[in-house]
Design a protein around this motif. Structure first.
Motif, PDB file in Angstrom:
ATOM      1  N   LYS A 152       0.734  -1.183  -0.037  1.00 36.86           N
ATOM      2  CA  LYS A 152       0.385   0.142  -0.232  1.00 36.86           C
ATOM      3  C   LYS A 152       1.576   1.312  -0.114  1.00 36.86           C
ATOM      4  CE  LYS A 152      -3.809  -2.390   2.040  1.00 36.86           C
ATOM      5  NZ  LYS A 152      -4.442  -2.366   3.582  1.00 36.86           N
ATOM      6  N   ALA A 177       4.047   1.791  -0.837  1.00 35.66           N
ATOM      7  CA  ALA A 177       4.729   1.627  -1.995  1.00 35.66           C
ATOM      8  C   ALA A 177       4.093   1.567  -3.478  1.00 35.66           C
ATOM      9  CB  ALA A 177       5.535   0.481  -2.294  1.00 35.66           C
ATOM     10  N   LYS A 178       2.650   1.806  -3.010  1.00 41.56           N
ATOM     11  CA  LYS A 178       2.268   1.681  -5.184  1.00 41.56           C
ATOM     12  C   LYS A 178       2.453   3.686  -5.331  1.00 41.56           C
ATOM     13  CE  LYS A 178      -2.615   0.378  -3.674  1.00 41.56           C
ATOM     14  NZ  LYS A 178      -3.913   0.886  -3.434  1.00 41.56           N
ATOM     15  N   ASP A 179       3.086   4.368  -4.758  1.00 47.25           N
ATOM     16  CA  ASP A 179       4.104   5.378  -5.133  1.00 47.25           C
ATOM     17  C   ASP A 179       5.364   5.325  -4.229  1.00 47.25           C
ATOM     18  OD1 ASP A 179       5.550   7.953  -6.001  1.00 47.25           O
ATOM     19  OD2 ASP A 179       3.590   8.986  -6.514  1.00 47.25           O
ATOM     20  N   ARG A 180       6.607   5.146  -5.542  1.00 51.87           N
ATOM     21  CA  ARG A 180       7.667   4.401  -4.796  1.00 51.87           C
ATOM     22  C   ARG A 180       8.195   6.274  -4.537  1.00 51.87           C
ATOM     23  NH1 ARG A 180      12.807   1.594  -5.764  1.00 51.87           N
ATOM     24  NH2 ARG A 180      14.165   2.803  -4.338  1.00 51.87           N
ATOM     25  N   LYS A 181       7.637   7.072  -4.727  1.00 55.82           N
ATOM     26  CA  LYS A 181       8.263   8.272  -3.356  1.00 55.82           C
ATOM     27  C   LYS A 181       7.567   9.038  -2.496  1.00 55.82           C
ATOM     28  CE  LYS A 181      10.416  12.174  -5.022  1.00 55.82           C
ATOM     29  NZ  LYS A 181      12.238  12.119  -4.634  1.00 55.82           N
ATOM     30  N   VAL A 182       6.032   8.667  -2.526  1.00 54.18           N
ATOM     31  CA  VAL A 182       5.568   8.767  -1.659  1.00 54.18           C
ATOM     32  C   VAL A 182       6.446   7.720  -0.460  1.00 54.18           C
ATOM     33  CG1 VAL A 182       3.768   7.848   0.261  1.00 54.18           C
ATOM     34  CG2 VAL A 182       3.622   9.231  -2.856  1.00 54.18           C
ATOM     35  N   GLU A 228       9.488   6.426  -0.234  1.00 47.70           N
ATOM     36  CA  GLU A 228      11.086   7.052   0.530  1.00 47.70           C
ATOM     37  C   GLU A 228      10.436   8.433   1.503  1.00 47.70           C
ATOM     38  OE1 GLU A 228      12.834   8.051  -3.357  1.00 47.70           O
ATOM     39  OE2 GLU A 228      13.579   5.711  -4.008  1.00 47.70           O
ATOM     40  N   ASN A 229       9.390   9.585   0.671  1.00 45.85           N
ATOM     41  CA  ASN A 229       9.139  10.287   1.979  1.00 45.85           C
ATOM     42  C   ASN A 229       8.373  10.170   3.128  1.00 45.85           C
ATOM     43  OD1 ASN A 229       9.754  12.289  -0.396  1.00 45.85           O
ATOM     44  ND2 ASN A 229       7.861  12.478  -1.158  1.00 45.85           N
ATOM     45  N   GLU A 236      16.309  -2.125  -8.368  1.00 44.39           N
ATOM     46  CA  GLU A 236      14.730  -2.272  -8.812  1.00 44.39           C
ATOM     47  C   GLU A 236      14.260  -3.075  -7.380  1.00 44.39           C
ATOM     48  OE1 GLU A 236      13.257   0.372  -9.716  1.00 44.39           O
ATOM     49  OE2 GLU A 236      14.921   1.002 -10.449  1.00 44.39           O
TER      50      GLU A 236
END
Length: 216
Positions: free
Chosen positions: A148, A150-155, A157-158, A176
């Protein structure tokens, strides 16, 4: 080339005297047969030449001379010789028993250091090839699925950054995720103790697991 060979000889001799749980085998890259090479690849132990960042830093000279891998019989304790740093000492196992993994590492490091003193600076701590590892040199990491978050890698990481954690691919830097699994580790290695570095990772991971479970 001589320095690589000399380092390998000193380390392999030291590792050959390991006892108990740490007892194992050293595998030099030079002259390694295909079967051994494939087994180490299958176990995700074998490091490879070709990282462009290491090549740019002139760290791949005389490859594979002086390089090798040691692991104990249970494959829970490893040492990489002259891959990047002179030594990369690794303790690992499946599951969440961080205490056992950490205690094994401490035992191994103390045993090796008693015979091969490490390079240490009063201000910067242990000196390594990679500047980001200065200090404790401790990277404590887990392989974990957080579908959930990790749906957005940037999110992802933040969120990790809020807990001083770093998100990497399954095989470490510049790789990756495989099968939705990420390697998440402590970002800070300078200015804190080894125990604190491990605890920072553990506390951050626990908070991220809570967030994963709470996510809709």
């Amino acid at each position: 080339m001589f320095q690589y060979k000399e380092m390998e000889q000193k380390v392999s001799t030291t590792l050959s005297s390991m006892e108990g749980e740490l007892k194992g085998t050293y595998y030099p890259l030079t002259g390694m047969d295909k079967a051994t090479q494939q087994q180490l690849i299958d176990d995700h132990f074998l490091f490879k030449e070709g990282d462009r960042f290491l090549q740019a830093a002139n760290a791949c000279r005389y490859w594979p001379t002086g390089r090798g891998i040691f692991h104990n019989d249970a494959k829970t304790f490893l040492v990489w010789v002259n891959e990047e740093d002179h030594l990369r000492i690794i303790s690992m196992q499946k599951g969440g028993d961080i205490k056992t993994v950490y205690n094994r590492l401490v035992t191994a490091v103390n045993t090796i250091e008693s015979k091969l003193p490490f390079s240490h600076d009063d201000r910067f701590g242990f000196l390594t090839f990679c500047p980001t590892n200065l200090g404790t040199t401790m990277r404590a990491s887990v392989h974990i699925q957080l579908p959930k978050l990790a749906k957005d890698r940037k999110v992802l990481e933040n969120i990790a950054a809020k807990f001083n954690l770093q998100v990497r691919g399954t095989r470490g830097e510049h790789t990756e995720s495989e099968g939705g699994v990420y390697d998440i580790s402590n970002k800070r290695r300078l200015g804190l103790s080894e125990y604190k570095a491990v605890r920072e990772m553990q506390d951050g991971i626990q908070e991220m697991i809570k967030m994963e479970k709470a996510a809709s």
